[in-house]
Design an enzyme around this catalytic site. Structure first.
Site, PDB file in Angstrom:
ATOM      1  N   ASP A   1       0.864  -1.173   0.000  1.00  0.00           N
ATOM      2  CA  ASP A   1       0.000   0.000   0.000  1.00  0.00           C
ATOM      3  C   ASP A   1       0.908   1.232   0.000  1.00  0.00           C
ATOM      4  O   ASP A   1       2.066   1.155   0.421  1.00  0.00           O
ATOM      5  CB  ASP A   1      -0.884  -0.030   1.249  1.00  0.00           C
ATOM      6  CG  ASP A   1      -1.687   1.244   1.407  1.00  0.00           C
ATOM      7  OD1 ASP A   1      -2.331   1.656   0.433  1.00  0.00           O
ATOM      8  OD2 ASP A   1      -1.662   1.825   2.512  1.00  0.00           O
TER       9      ASP A   1
ATOM     10  N   ASP B   1      -7.267  -1.668   3.406  1.00  0.00           N
ATOM     11  CA  ASP B   1      -6.325  -2.728   3.018  1.00  0.00           C
ATOM     12  C   ASP B   1      -6.734  -4.104   3.533  1.00  0.00           C
ATOM     13  O   ASP B   1      -6.104  -5.105   3.183  1.00  0.00           O
ATOM     14  CB  ASP B   1      -4.915  -2.419   3.556  1.00  0.00           C
ATOM     15  CG  ASP B   1      -4.345  -1.135   2.976  1.00  0.00           C
ATOM     16  OD1 ASP B   1      -4.533  -0.909   1.769  1.00  0.00           O
ATOM     17  OD2 ASP B   1      -3.722  -0.369   3.729  1.00  0.00           O
TER      18      ASP B   1
END
Length: 805
Positions: A505, A702
């Site tokens: 990420d 996420d």
């Protein structure tokens, strides 16, 4: 010499210095002390008046009533309920001294109806047992463990050192007897060997054999008792383990030597009996010391938990048990003290040492409003802080639980090794019998064939095979934890070692996670308190950046209604029936607010992250933010790529901003403007192409990708739910720790395979040599111990290249 005193219960006399003193009373053992207090508590104290001075038989062995394990008090302290609704407890199994003991206990427990799992860590004898409490009571599990010759205690880190010292003392005494007798047997053997070459009468030889037999007897039956005990329970449960090999080899040699001595024919081998027991016992003791050195990490972390806390109540400092402190209580911490619970500083400032959790050696400065983590130490700070988590949910408590769980779970490669060692001992006994028969048929010498068969039994070492994985795994977990890397299961070391692709990420993982406003565009006047109140309801780093930029003392945190988090878009709410929107350009497009060309809304985005604020159907402001990469990001990503791992960035941000960050840190593949579902789908596509995927992230957006990946890694500063669904937690948020995690897992897995190869190669070479008659029992005993120590020593090589923090 100490005066003798009588035991208050059984009236037997012993030296005063060995008695248990309990007030005015003396007891010869815990059993007598327990019976005395039981009678008194039940109002039966007049029993002693009736019995007078008559000597009683003291209890030979007293276990705590297993029904006590079912008490509510025991459950409150030691039993927890996992996320699946099953009961879970950690126990120390007393009496385990080889890998086969672990196998035996696990096998017996798994056969019980209601037991979901039973995993025992060979390195510290700690069992993690999960069961259905409605079907099976914990007392029945304890009774089963006792029935197969072991005992169980609830795991308590503060008592483990006492039990370890007791076990070491027992080994010291047994080794002292074995070594003393063996040294004297060897002196006698020297005389026999000298007589063999210079001539010796049978009468003298018999006298020397008798002397050796007298010395060998306590070695076999006292020092070697642990092997006989293990062999008995192994036979009782229809299993074959290392204890049977040692006990069988030593006993048969002892009996044969007695026969030789009585009938005065051939050579006695009492020296081999003492050597077999002594060397295997010494090897076992060194193995225990080695296991303890690699298992100390968990107990050290557990001992960092303070038992009491200074809580401020009505202006006074009150000492409370750590379990009694609640969220929002104000806690006082002085310089040199350890922080017990997570919280937020409300007054005071100073430096804190977080090295034992994060591996970061530099002191961290904390002041009013900063968060502090349980387990850290105040260097020079005298502060007051508000507890934000209770003990059960504190960082340090969770870390201990995670490490306990990791040590209890076995990698797949260890399960394979355990399966091999399960059948190994039985196969060796078959080989030994075949060897005995073949040698007896060919040279027609019972003595020769017997000693060759004994050598085959003694030299085989299933322990080296069973130790190949757990010791290396524990060393790897220990090194990782010292660097702020926590694997929730040991099996994840193996999976991560096989990884081919790393997915990262952007915000908070590659970047600092603290984007700063670099440009502000105001299109219409609005109440800044509205925007401030809106972003205060989001934990996203961009929202925090906006809040920090617009903050003023006269701002008000207004009460908003219908607050909604919009994944990959932003946040919405209402205030006085007016709709508030804050987020990216996609949110504005979705709401149909991008038609006004005077606002310069760029649907493709720029190099900066953009945050739009709309009030009552109109965009009134735009903020451009930039989040700089972490200092070690470029170097760490380069190091990860050098291990042959492909690195990909997935982000919900627009492409230009993502590409700028990717260029700075050296990432070639970038996928931008992804929703949480999009990230998860991308990971699934990687799986379909045969990739083993590791995903690292820190936010709520996420969690789907973290759960989908083979290994999900959460940054320690990330959201609680991201940490919950992840497999690995990086406490210090550093990409250097991510690189270390790959290095540690790969080196651990490599040494596990190497240990298995050493064990299999050792047995492949030494067993045929023993069957061919080239190895005597003495050398077999030394080789057997050496192979186990070699595997343990090889596992310690994981430490090379990782300096202790």
């Amino acid at each position: 010499m100490s005066d003798k005193v009588s035991c208050t219960h059984c009236h037997l006399e012993f030296n005063q210095d060995v008695m248990i003193v309990d007030g005015e009373h003396y007891f010869c053992c815990k059993g007598c002390q327990g019976v005395y207090h039981l009678l008194k508590d039940q109002g039966l104290g007049n029993f002693y008046e009736k019995v007078g001075n008559t000597a009683l038989t003291p209890p030979t062995q007293q276990y705590e009533d297993s029904a006590n394990f079912n008490s509510p008090a025991f459950y409150d302290k030691f039993v927890s309920v996992n996320k699946d609704g099953f009961s879970e407890v950690s126990l120390i199994i007393e009496g385990i001294h080889c890998a086969a003991c672990v196998w035996l206990n696990e096998k017996a427990l798994h056969k019980m109806e209601g037991v979901i799992s039973a995993d025992i860590n060979y390195t510290n004898n700690k069992a993690k047992i999960v069961w259905v409490d409605d079907v099976l009571k914990l007392s029945s599990i304890i009774d089963m463990i006792r029935a197969i010759g072991y005992n169980a205690f609830p795991y308590d880190a503060s008592l483990q050192e006492l039990r370890a010292n007791k076990e070491r003392k027992d080994y010291y005494l047994r080794m002292a007897v074995a070594i003393f007798s063996t040294m004297n047997v060897m002196w006698i053997a020297v005389a026999q060997y000298a007589g063999y070459f210079t001539g010796i009468t049978q009468d003298i030889k018999t006298i020397l054999n008798i002397a050796e037999g007298v010395l060998a007897t306590p070695v076999l039956f006292y020092s070697g008792w642990i092997f006989f005990r293990g062999a008995y329970f192994s036979v009782k449960t229809k299993a074959v383990n290392m204890d049977i090999l040692v006990a069988t080899g030593a006993s048969l040699t002892y009996i044969y030597s007695i026969y030789i001595t009585l009938f005065e024919r051939g050579e006695a081998y009492f020296d081999s009996v003492t050597m077999i027991i002594t060397f295997v016992l010494i090897g076992k003791f060194l193995e225990i010391l080695s296991k303890k050195s690699v298992a100390d990490t968990l107990d050290i972390m557990s001992n960092h938990i303070p038992s009491s806390i200074k809580v401020i109540e009505d202006g006074k400092i009150v000492s409370k048990n750590i379990n009694d402190v609640k969220v929002s209580d104000i806690i006082a911490v002085g310089s040199g003290e350890r922080v017990a619970l997570d919280g937020e500083v409300v007054s005071g400032e100073g430096n804190f040492d977080e090295s034992n959790l994060t591996g970061e050696s530099e002191p961290i400065y904390k002041q009013n409003g900063d968060k502090i983590i349980s387990g850290t130490i105040s260097i020079d700070a005298d502060i007051k802080y508000r507890a934000t988590k209770d003990f059960a949910h504190s960082t340090l408590s969770n870390l201990v639980s995670l490490l306990e769980g990791a040590m209890s779970n076995k990698p797949r490669i260890q399960q394979l090794a355990n399966t091999l060692s399960e059948y190994f001992s039985a196969i060796i006994l078959v080989f030994a019998f075949i060897t005995f028969v073949v040698w007896w048929m060919w040279p027609h010498s019972f003595e020769t064939s017997f000693m060759v068969g004994i050598s085959v039994i003694v030299i085989a070492c299933p322990c080296a095979l069973a130790l190949a994985t757990p010791v290396a795994t524990l060393v790897g977990l220990g090194i990782a934890s010292k660097r702020g890397i926590l694997f929730k299961q040991a099996a994840q070391l193996e999976t991560m070692a096989k990884a081919t692709t790393l997915v990262l990420d952007k915000t908070g993982t590659i970047t600092q996670g603290k984007p700063k406003v670099v440009k502000e565009h105001i299109y219409d006047e609005f109440d800044t308190s509205l925007l401030y109140s809106l972003v205060q309801n989001s934990k996203h780093p961009i929202a925090k950046g906006i809040a920090e930029f617009i903050y003023e003392e006269n701002l008000h945190n207004l009460e908003l209604e219908a607050v909604k988090q919009l994944p990959a878009l932003g946040i919405s709410a209402t205030c006085n029936d007016k709709k508030l929107l804050g987020g990216n350009v996609k949110l504005m497009q979705t709401e149909g607010l991008c038609q006004d060309t005077t606002l310069h809304v760029d649907a493709s985005g720029g190099e900066h992250s953009e945050f739009y604020f709309a009030y009552d159907g109109k965009i009134v402001a735009k903020y451009e933010l930039f989040d700089t990469p972490k200092e070690d990001a470029a170097e760490s990503i380069k190091a990860i790529k050098s291990q042959g791992i492909e690195v990909i960035m997935l982000t919900g941000d627009h492409k230009k901003s993502a590409l700028k960050i990717a260029e700075q840190v050296g990432i070639d593949r970038v996928e931008a403007e992804l929703t949480p579902d999009g990230k998860s789908s991308y990971v699934n596509e990687l799986h379909k192409s045969g990739k083993v995927v590791v995903m690292a992230g820190d936010g709520v957006n996420d969690i789907l990708a973290l759960a989908t990946a083979d290994i999900g890694i959460a940054m320690g500063s990330g959201s609680d739910i991201a940490i919950d669904v992840s497999d690995v937690v990086l406490l210090n948020n550093s990409l250097k720790s991510l690189n270390d995690a790959f290095k540690i897992s790969r080196k651990t897995y490599y040494l596990i395979k190497q240990n298995l190869a050493i064990s299999l190669l050792y047995n492949a070479i030494t067993i045929p040599l023993a069957m061919a008659g080239y190895i005597i029992p003495l050398i077999a005993a030394i080789s057997m111990s050496f192979s186990s120590l070699l595997v343990v020593g090889n596992s310690m090589r994981i430490r090379l290249g990782f300096k202790d923090k």
